[in-house]
Design a protein around this motif. Structure first.
Motif, PDB file in Angstrom:
ATOM      1  N   PRO A 155       0.813  -1.223   0.000  1.00  0.00           N
ATOM      2  CA  PRO A 155       0.000   0.000   0.000  1.00  0.00           C
ATOM      3  C   PRO A 155       0.845   1.271   0.000  1.00  0.00           C
ATOM      4  CG  PRO A 155      -0.773  -1.581   1.637  1.00  0.00           C
ATOM      5  CD  PRO A 155       0.534  -2.081   1.160  1.00  0.00           C
ATOM      6  N   ALA A 156       0.626   2.099  -1.021  1.00  0.00           N
ATOM      7  CA  ALA A 156       1.457   3.291  -1.180  1.00  0.00           C
ATOM      8  C   ALA A 156       1.340   4.236   0.008  1.00  0.00           C
ATOM      9  CB  ALA A 156       1.079   4.011  -2.472  1.00  0.00           C
ATOM     10  N   ALA A 157       0.130   4.410   0.521  1.00  0.00           N
ATOM     11  CA  ALA A 157      -0.061   5.334   1.641  1.00  0.00           C
ATOM     12  C   ALA A 157       0.674   4.848   2.884  1.00  0.00           C
ATOM     13  CB  ALA A 157      -1.549   5.507   1.935  1.00  0.00           C
ATOM     14  N   LEU A 158       0.662   3.548   3.123  1.00  0.00           N
ATOM     15  CA  LEU A 158       1.337   3.008   4.301  1.00  0.00           C
ATOM     16  C   LEU A 158       2.851   3.095   4.142  1.00  0.00           C
ATOM     17  CD1 LEU A 158       1.193   1.672   7.045  1.00  0.00           C
ATOM     18  CD2 LEU A 158       0.995  -0.553   5.898  1.00  0.00           C
ATOM     19  N   ARG A 159       3.360   2.769   2.962  1.00  0.00           N
ATOM     20  CA  ARG A 159       4.806   2.880   2.733  1.00  0.00           C
ATOM     21  C   ARG A 159       5.269   4.328   2.925  1.00  0.00           C
ATOM     22  NH1 ARG A 159       6.589   0.473  -2.824  1.00  0.00           N
ATOM     23  NH2 ARG A 159       8.646   0.327  -1.830  1.00  0.00           N
ATOM     24  N   ALA A 160       4.477   5.258   2.407  1.00  0.00           N
ATOM     25  CA  ALA A 160       4.836   6.664   2.550  1.00  0.00           C
ATOM     26  C   ALA A 160       4.833   7.088   4.016  1.00  0.00           C
ATOM     27  CB  ALA A 160       3.886   7.533   1.736  1.00  0.00           C
ATOM     28  N   ARG A 161       3.830   6.648   4.760  1.00  0.00           N
ATOM     29  CA  ARG A 161       3.732   7.036   6.170  1.00  0.00           C
ATOM     30  C   ARG A 161       4.869   6.422   6.984  1.00  0.00           C
ATOM     31  NH1 ARG A 161       3.468  10.615   9.364  1.00  0.00           N
ATOM     32  NH2 ARG A 161       2.064  10.623  11.160  1.00  0.00           N
ATOM     33  N   LEU A 162       5.196   5.175   6.702  1.00  0.00           N
ATOM     34  CA  LEU A 162       6.305   4.536   7.403  1.00  0.00           C
ATOM     35  C   LEU A 162       7.626   5.198   7.037  1.00  0.00           C
ATOM     36  CD1 LEU A 162       5.178   0.823   7.089  1.00  0.00           C
ATOM     37  CD2 LEU A 162       5.278   2.168   9.198  1.00  0.00           C
ATOM     38  N   GLY A 163       7.758   5.595   5.782  1.00  0.00           N
ATOM     39  CA  GLY A 163       8.960   6.313   5.387  1.00  0.00           C
ATOM     40  C   GLY A 163       9.114   7.613   6.159  1.00  0.00           C
ATOM     41  N   GLU A 164       8.022   8.349   6.311  1.00  0.00           N
ATOM     42  CA  GLU A 164       8.051   9.581   7.102  1.00  0.00           C
ATOM     43  C   GLU A 164       8.424   9.278   8.556  1.00  0.00           C
ATOM     44  OE1 GLU A 164       4.231  11.333   6.802  1.00  0.00           O
ATOM     45  OE2 GLU A 164       4.365  11.745   4.654  1.00  0.00           O
ATOM     46  N   LEU A 165       7.827   8.235   9.093  1.00  0.00           N
ATOM     47  CA  LEU A 165       8.047   7.895  10.498  1.00  0.00           C
ATOM     48  C   LEU A 165       9.497   7.525  10.771  1.00  0.00           C
ATOM     49  CD1 LEU A 165       6.522   7.397  13.227  1.00  0.00           C
ATOM     50  CD2 LEU A 165       6.326   5.005  12.520  1.00  0.00           C
ATOM     51  N   TYR A 166      10.106   6.779   9.844  1.00  0.00           N
ATOM     52  CA  TYR A 166      11.444   6.247  10.076  1.00  0.00           C
ATOM     53  C   TYR A 166      12.549   7.030   9.355  1.00  0.00           C
ATOM     54  CZ  TYR A 166       8.795   2.317  11.962  1.00  0.00           C
ATOM     55  OH  TYR A 166       7.928   1.527  12.683  1.00  0.00           O
ATOM     56  N   GLY A 167      12.177   8.092   8.643  1.00  0.00           N
ATOM     57  CA  GLY A 167      13.182   8.944   8.028  1.00  0.00           C
ATOM     58  C   GLY A 167      13.834   8.381   6.787  1.00  0.00           C
ATOM     59  N   VAL A 168      13.078   7.619   5.992  1.00  0.00           N
ATOM     60  CA  VAL A 168      13.586   7.087   4.734  1.00  0.00           C
ATOM     61  C   VAL A 168      12.581   7.387   3.628  1.00  0.00           C
ATOM     62  CG1 VAL A 168      14.878   5.248   5.894  1.00  0.00           C
ATOM     63  CG2 VAL A 168      12.547   4.805   5.096  1.00  0.00           C
ATOM     64  N   ARG A 169      12.945   7.083   2.384  1.00  0.00           N
ATOM     65  CA  ARG A 169      12.038   7.262   1.263  1.00  0.00           C
ATOM     66  C   ARG A 169      11.112   6.063   1.146  1.00  0.00           C
ATOM     67  NH1 ARG A 169      16.973   7.866  -0.685  1.00  0.00           N
ATOM     68  NH2 ARG A 169      16.763   6.126  -2.162  1.00  0.00           N
ATOM     69  N   ALA A 170       9.950   6.281   0.551  1.00  0.00           N
ATOM     70  CA  ALA A 170       8.963   5.203   0.427  1.00  0.00           C
ATOM     71  C   ALA A 170       9.522   4.016  -0.325  1.00  0.00           C
ATOM     72  CB  ALA A 170       7.703   5.732  -0.262  1.00  0.00           C
ATOM     73  N   GLU A 171      10.365   4.257  -1.338  1.00  0.00           N
ATOM     74  CA  GLU A 171      10.915   3.140  -2.114  1.00  0.00           C
ATOM     75  C   GLU A 171      11.934   2.314  -1.334  1.00  0.00           C
ATOM     76  OE1 GLU A 171      12.996   6.913  -3.821  1.00  0.00           O
ATOM     77  OE2 GLU A 171      11.049   6.374  -2.962  1.00  0.00           O
ATOM     78  N   GLN A 172      12.290   2.792  -0.148  1.00  0.00           N
ATOM     79  CA  GLN A 172      13.183   2.023   0.730  1.00  0.00           C
ATOM     80  C   GLN A 172      12.412   1.188   1.749  1.00  0.00           C
ATOM     81  OE1 GLN A 172      15.428   5.652   1.905  1.00  0.00           O
ATOM     82  NE2 GLN A 172      17.269   4.539   1.289  1.00  0.00           N
TER      83      GLN A 172
END
Length: 360
Positions: free
Chosen positions: A57-74
């Motif tokens: 899920p794109a929204a979840l990947r993006a939110r986790l990326g924000e939370l952990y300080g990485v890009r969504a593709e990571q």
């Protein structure tokens, strides 16, 4: 070929995996491509569970990326950290050839995944020092090189022993093993630690990966959502090795709600409470009769040695207090791991230990 892809099994570098209906990326109004039911189950109260979920899920990947300080593709999301551990071992280790290095006593899933894959398991035991347990990262690096390891798992804060490793030391380990091995730092309990995450160094050091989970501080253990933070090339390979639909839509919705700003405010407040209770227990437990040693911890748990751990476990259980019996683990034949609960739960645990010992 990138250095990180050279660590992947040769037969999986170009592996496309299963192309599910949702991976095709098409959109429309009439969905007739996945052999789903056109009707919702009578018990489905607006979840839309008749349709397959988005695999990543794109929204979840993006939110986790924000939370952990990485890009969504990571970000690769999956069924807890356990799935990511299993995917890493299967994708990087040729059975019977590529080793996995761990430092016991430690979280058991690293060894389980290695065993299931037929990957040689190399153990570099933790050292029990006056200051607490400690990892010998130099010895782990030596073992990885001499045994042809593809994976080194480092748990920080460590489960069950509680110590955390400074990021500079973890980066030094990854640099030494660059081109040879992936260093996976399991930060499942990172929210409770004084040490910062190493996730922000993945671009700088691509053979570094990080495990995170929503099961602990975010109180979503039943949702079974964890993630791997890694180089985008590795995330892409692992996605092709993953089951088609790893995350149920209701769990994704719950996770997104649980990562909203209001929810995060409460989560941070509870982390503060747990840290305060952890300090209280580390102060009070040494005074309980029968307690031999209490280890400092950076997680939401405390490792405790007893004169008679079996009797202590039985007394707690008789009072309805369930802790983790660690006696089968190496170096921990006299130890229990006690999760830090609410203040009332911690009081009940202390009372059971004290009352039981007094009665004996």
């Amino acid at each position: 070929m990138s250095a990180i892809l050279s660590l992947v099994r040769e037969d999986l570098r170009e592996f496309a995996g299963y192309s599910s209906a949702r991976r095709a990326g098409v959109t429309g109004n009439v969905w007739l491509n996945a052999n789903e039911s056109a009707w919702r189950n009578p018990a489905d109260a607006g979840l839309g569970a008749n349709r397959y979920p988005d695999p990543q899920p794109a929204a979840l990947r993006a939110r986790l990326g924000e939370l952990y300080g990485v890009r969504a593709e990571q970000v690769l999301v999956g069924r807890g950290s356990d799935e990511a551990i299993d995917l890493l071992v299967r994708a990087l280790c040729v059975p019977g050839r590529d080793a996995v290095v761990i430092s016991p006593p430690v979280f058991g899933m690293y060894a389980v995944s290695a065993r299931l894959q037929g990957a040689p398991l190399v153990e570099v035991p933790l050292r029990d020092t006056e200051a607490g347990f400690a990892s010998d990262l130099n010895a782990m690096a030596d073992a990885a090189v001499s045994n042809g390891a593809k994976l080194v798992f480092v748990c920080s804060p460590a489960n069950p022993t509680g110590q955390a490793i400074p990021p500079a030391d973890l980066l030094a380990l990854a640099r030494r093993l660059a081109g040879r091995c992936l260093v996976v730092v399991d930060e499942a309990y990172g929210e409770y630690s004084d040490q910062p995450s190493v996730a922000g160094f993945i671009d700088q050091q691509p053979n570094l990966a990080v495990l995170r989970t929503l099961s602990k501080a975010h109180a979503l253990a039943a949702a079974r959502i964890g993630c791997l933070l890694a180089a985008p090339e590795l995330v892409a390979v692992l996605r092709n090795c993953q089951a088609p639909y790893p995350l149920p839509s209701p769990c994704v919705q719950l996770a997104l709600a649980g990562l909203s700003e209001p929810a995060l405010v409460q989560t941070r407040s509870r982390v503060i409470t747990v840290r305060a209770e952890r300090e209280r227990l580390q102060h009070e437990l040494p005074g309980v009769p029968g307690v031999r040693r209490v280890y400092a911890s950076q997680g939401n748990y405390i490792l405790v040695r007893f004169d008679d751990a079996g009797a202590a476990f039985a007394r707690l259980l008789a009072a309805g207090v369930v802790v983790r019996d660690m006696r089968a683990s190496p170096q921990l034949g006299d130890a229990l791991r006690i999760s830090v609960g609410s203040p009332a739960e911690n009081d009940a645990m202390l009372a059971a230990l004290r009352a039981g010992r007094a009665a004996a």
